[in-house]
Write a protein that holds these residues in place. Structure first.
Motif, PDB file in Angstrom:
ATOM      1  N   LYS A   1     -10.820   2.964 -10.276  1.00 49.56           N
ATOM      2  CA  LYS A   1     -11.275   2.716  -8.903  1.00 49.56           C
ATOM      3  C   LYS A   1     -10.903   3.898  -8.017  1.00 49.56           C
ATOM      4  O   LYS A   1     -10.341   3.747  -6.937  1.00 49.56           O
ATOM      5  CB  LYS A   1     -10.665   1.423  -8.365  1.00 49.56           C
ATOM      6  CG  LYS A   1     -11.037   0.183  -9.164  1.00 49.56           C
ATOM      7  CD  LYS A   1     -10.323  -1.056  -8.652  1.00 49.56           C
ATOM      8  CE  LYS A   1     -10.626  -2.258  -9.535  1.00 49.56           C
ATOM      9  NZ  LYS A   1      -9.861  -3.467  -9.087  1.00 49.56           N
ATOM     10  N   GLY A   2     -11.223   5.109  -8.478  1.00 48.30           N
ATOM     11  CA  GLY A   2     -10.889   6.314  -7.730  1.00 48.30           C
ATOM     12  C   GLY A   2     -11.966   6.698  -6.734  1.00 48.30           C
ATOM     13  O   GLY A   2     -13.168   6.564  -7.002  1.00 48.30           O
ATOM     14  N   ASN A   3     -11.528   7.165  -5.573  1.00 52.21           N
ATOM     15  CA  ASN A   3     -12.421   7.639  -4.515  1.00 52.21           C
ATOM     16  C   ASN A   3     -11.903   8.992  -4.024  1.00 52.21           C
ATOM     17  O   ASN A   3     -10.711   9.286  -4.130  1.00 52.21           O
ATOM     18  CB  ASN A   3     -12.436   6.662  -3.333  1.00 52.21           C
ATOM     19  CG  ASN A   3     -12.861   5.269  -3.725  1.00 52.21           C
ATOM     20  OD1 ASN A   3     -14.026   4.933  -3.689  1.00 52.21           O
ATOM     21  ND2 ASN A   3     -11.895   4.424  -4.116  1.00 52.21           N
TER      22      ASN A   3
ATOM     23  N   ASP B   1       0.861  -1.171   0.000  1.00 51.62           N
ATOM     24  CA  ASP B   1       0.000   0.000   0.000  1.00 51.62           C
ATOM     25  C   ASP B   1       0.905   1.230   0.000  1.00 51.62           C
ATOM     26  O   ASP B   1       1.962   1.225   0.649  1.00 51.62           O
ATOM     27  CB  ASP B   1      -0.889   0.023   1.249  1.00 51.62           C
ATOM     28  CG  ASP B   1      -1.877  -1.130   1.284  1.00 51.62           C
ATOM     29  OD1 ASP B   1      -2.590  -1.330   0.283  1.00 51.62           O
ATOM     30  OD2 ASP B   1      -1.936  -1.825   2.314  1.00 51.62           O
TER      31      ASP B   1
ATOM     32  N   GLN C   1      -9.877  -2.308   3.810  1.00 56.44           N
ATOM     33  CA  GLN C   1     -10.904  -2.955   3.011  1.00 56.44           C
ATOM     34  C   GLN C   1     -10.320  -4.174   2.287  1.00 56.44           C
ATOM     35  O   GLN C   1      -9.161  -4.176   1.899  1.00 56.44           O
ATOM     36  CB  GLN C   1     -11.470  -1.979   1.974  1.00 56.44           C
ATOM     37  CG  GLN C   1     -12.229  -0.808   2.580  1.00 56.44           C
ATOM     38  CD  GLN C   1     -12.693   0.166   1.520  1.00 56.44           C
ATOM     39  OE1 GLN C   1     -12.768  -0.184   0.336  1.00 56.44           O
ATOM     40  NE2 GLN C   1     -13.013   1.373   1.931  1.00 56.44           N
TER      41      GLN C   1
ATOM     42  N   LEU D   1      -7.571   6.256  -3.024  1.00 57.65           N
ATOM     43  CA  LEU D   1      -8.297   7.257  -2.247  1.00 57.65           C
ATOM     44  C   LEU D   1      -7.545   8.576  -2.354  1.00 57.65           C
ATOM     45  O   LEU D   1      -6.390   8.680  -1.930  1.00 57.65           O
ATOM     46  CB  LEU D   1      -8.386   6.849  -0.773  1.00 57.65           C
ATOM     47  CG  LEU D   1      -8.965   7.910   0.176  1.00 57.65           C
ATOM     48  CD1 LEU D   1     -10.409   8.228  -0.173  1.00 57.65           C
ATOM     49  CD2 LEU D   1      -8.832   7.474   1.635  1.00 57.65           C
TER      50      LEU D   1
ATOM     51  N   ARG E   1      -9.385  -6.549  -0.641  1.00 58.51           N
ATOM     52  CA  ARG E   1      -9.084  -6.316  -2.049  1.00 58.51           C
ATOM     53  C   ARG E   1      -9.250  -7.601  -2.845  1.00 58.51           C
ATOM     54  O   ARG E   1      -8.880  -8.661  -2.376  1.00 58.51           O
ATOM     55  CB  ARG E   1      -7.635  -5.793  -2.207  1.00 58.51           C
ATOM     56  CG  ARG E   1      -7.330  -4.559  -1.374  1.00 58.51           C
ATOM     57  CD  ARG E   1      -8.093  -3.354  -1.893  1.00 58.51           C
ATOM     58  NE  ARG E   1      -7.701  -2.131  -1.179  1.00 58.51           N
ATOM     59  CZ  ARG E   1      -8.553  -1.192  -0.803  1.00 58.51           C
ATOM     60  NH1 ARG E   1      -9.843  -1.315  -1.064  1.00 58.51           N
ATOM     61  NH2 ARG E   1      -8.139  -0.106  -0.188  1.00 58.51           N
TER      62      ARG E   1
ATOM     63  N   PHE F   1      -9.849   2.820   4.779  1.00 54.40           N
ATOM     64  CA  PHE F   1      -9.733   2.516   3.354  1.00 54.40           C
ATOM     65  C   PHE F   1      -8.740   1.382   3.118  1.00 54.40           C
ATOM     66  O   PHE F   1      -9.021   0.439   2.361  1.00 54.40           O
ATOM     67  CB  PHE F   1      -9.302   3.769   2.588  1.00 54.40           C
ATOM     68  CG  PHE F   1      -9.011   3.542   1.139  1.00 54.40           C
ATOM     69  CD1 PHE F   1     -10.047   3.406   0.226  1.00 54.40           C
ATOM     70  CD2 PHE F   1      -7.707   3.460   0.680  1.00 54.40           C
ATOM     71  CE1 PHE F   1      -9.780   3.186  -1.124  1.00 54.40           C
ATOM     72  CE2 PHE F   1      -7.439   3.241  -0.659  1.00 54.40           C
ATOM     73  CZ  PHE F   1      -8.481   3.100  -1.578  1.00 54.40           C
TER      74      PHE F   1
ATOM     75  N   GLN G   1      -5.094   0.136 -11.961  1.00 48.87           N
ATOM     76  CA  GLN G   1      -6.148  -0.772 -11.501  1.00 48.87           C
ATOM     77  C   GLN G   1      -6.264  -0.838  -9.982  1.00 48.87           C
ATOM     78  O   GLN G   1      -7.255  -1.334  -9.454  1.00 48.87           O
ATOM     79  CB  GLN G   1      -5.898  -2.177 -12.064  1.00 48.87           C
ATOM     80  CG  GLN G   1      -6.028  -2.248 -13.583  1.00 48.87           C
ATOM     81  CD  GLN G   1      -7.393  -1.791 -14.074  1.00 48.87           C
ATOM     82  OE1 GLN G   1      -8.433  -2.206 -13.557  1.00 48.87           O
ATOM     83  NE2 GLN G   1      -7.391  -0.919 -15.078  1.00 48.87           N
ATOM     84  N   ALA G   2      -5.269  -0.338  -9.271  1.00 50.75           N
ATOM     85  CA  ALA G   2      -5.327  -0.357  -7.806  1.00 50.75           C
ATOM     86  C   ALA G   2      -6.392   0.611  -7.308  1.00 50.75           C
ATOM     87  O   ALA G   2      -6.547   1.709  -7.862  1.00 50.75           O
ATOM     88  CB  ALA G   2      -3.971   0.018  -7.218  1.00 50.75           C
ATOM     89  N   PRO G   3      -7.134   0.263  -6.262  1.00 50.23           N
ATOM     90  CA  PRO G   3      -8.058   1.223  -5.654  1.00 50.23           C
ATOM     91  C   PRO G   3      -7.279   2.423  -5.121  1.00 50.23           C
ATOM     92  O   PRO G   3      -6.198   2.266  -4.548  1.00 50.23           O
ATOM     93  CB  PRO G   3      -8.701   0.433  -4.512  1.00 50.23           C
ATOM     94  CG  PRO G   3      -8.476  -1.005  -4.854  1.00 50.23           C
ATOM     95  CD  PRO G   3      -7.179  -1.047  -5.595  1.00 50.23           C
TER      96      PRO G   3
ATOM     97  N   SER H   1      -2.879  -0.696  -3.031  1.00 50.72           N
ATOM     98  CA  SER H   1      -3.800   0.435  -3.012  1.00 50.72           C
ATOM     99  C   SER H   1      -3.003   1.720  -2.848  1.00 50.72           C
ATOM    100  O   SER H   1      -1.820   1.703  -2.483  1.00 50.72           O
ATOM    101  CB  SER H   1      -4.836   0.296  -1.889  1.00 50.72           C
ATOM    102  OG  SER H   1      -4.207   0.325  -0.619  1.00 50.72           O
TER     103      SER H   1
END
Length: 287
Positions: free
Chosen positions: A254-256, A103, A285, A230, A287, A282, A226-228, A127
């Motif tokens: 996968k943007g937040n 991460d 979570q 934040l 994955r 976050f 492709q990684a989520p 992530s």
């Protein structure tokens, strides 16, 4: 623990990675989490994340990395595309430290490195958490403040004229990095100022040729990530208002986005407990 007061940095360690030397601080055990700091004068991994690192280290392997040209890492001169260079060297550092996948929690300059790394080395990123970064040179509603050069202009002012000083460092942090200028801790100012007067750092700042490499706009690769991710942003960020990270979040599959009130560019320092709560939620979570 008073999260607003940063403690002295641990000694840390050094690692050789593809011909360059990195300094890093390691805390805790668990899932590998790499922290990459911002690009302001005197910034280091500890100056940017020292308040929150012990919180994350409760259940994570925290790796606080001084980016090349900063802190105690090598002041190497970068040739060619800058974000490609940093991404490749960071992956080499991961190899050296035995980190297959991590991460990334990043501020400003470090966030752009991590975004490029995620696009080009997708298997190495689980992530992303990004604050205050500028990976593209356009904004969704209007031109970026000072055409996106506000940080470079501030750096030039700090190192120019009469040169660095404690007072100039406090003014820079208060004006550009913190929402409440009266809350800036003296210890943070001192840490940043003392690092900024490192002779090698001053030499890089005063170099006639740009030693940072060729600037890159990452518009063409953000959609490959492709990684989520934040994007956690200060409502009052002095460089990029929240419409900018909303645009970035929409560019990633996968943007937040989370926008934090009463915070500017260094919300992990201004509101460390809240930052930790949001970010760790976050990261944890599945994955």
């Amino acid at each position: 623990m008073d999260l607003m007061q940063i403690r002295p940095a641990p000694e840390g360690a050094y690692a050789q990675a593809d011909g360059v030397t990195y300094h890093y601080i390691e805390l805790g055990e668990g899932s590998a989490t790499i922290f990459l700091h911002g690009g302001g004068p005197g910034c280091t991994a500890w100056s940017d994340f020292g308040q929150v690192a012990p919180l994350f280290a409760r259940d994570r392997r925290v790796l606080l990395v001084d980016i090349l040209q900063y802190g105690r890492s090598e002041k190497t001169v970068i040739k060619g595309p800058m974000w490609d260079f940093h991404a490749a060297k960071t992956v080499a550092l991961m190899d050296e430290l035995g980190v297959d996948r991590a991460d990334f929690v990043c501020n400003s300059w470090g966030g752009t490195i991590a975004l490029n790394l995620a696009a080009r080395y997708p298997d190495r990123v689980r992530s992303l958490v990004i604050t205050g970064s500028q990976p593209v040179w356009h904004g969704p509603l209007a031109p970026l403040p000072e055409r996106g050069h506000r940080g470079r202009k501030a750096r030039d002012r700090y190192f120019g004229g009469t040169g660095p000083s404690w007072e100039k460092m406090r003014e820079l942090i208060a004006a550009l990095e913190w929402y409440d200028p009266d809350a800036v801790p003296d210890a943070t100012v001192t840490m940043r100022y003392e690092q900024s007067i490192d002779p090698e750092e001053i030499a890089l700042a005063g170099a006639s040729d740009d030693p940072r490499g060729d600037w890159q706009d990452l518009s063409g690769v953000l959609g490959d990530i492709q990684a989520p991710a934040l994007f956690i942003w200060g409502m009052h960020d002095a460089f990029l208002t929240p419409d900018y990270p909303l645009m970035l979040a929409r560019m990633l599959p996968k943007g937040n986005l989370h926008v934090m009130d009463r915070a500017s560019h260094h919300l992990q320092e201004e509101r460390p407990a809240d930052y930790y709560s949001i970010v760790t939620g976050f990261l944890n979570q599945e994955r």
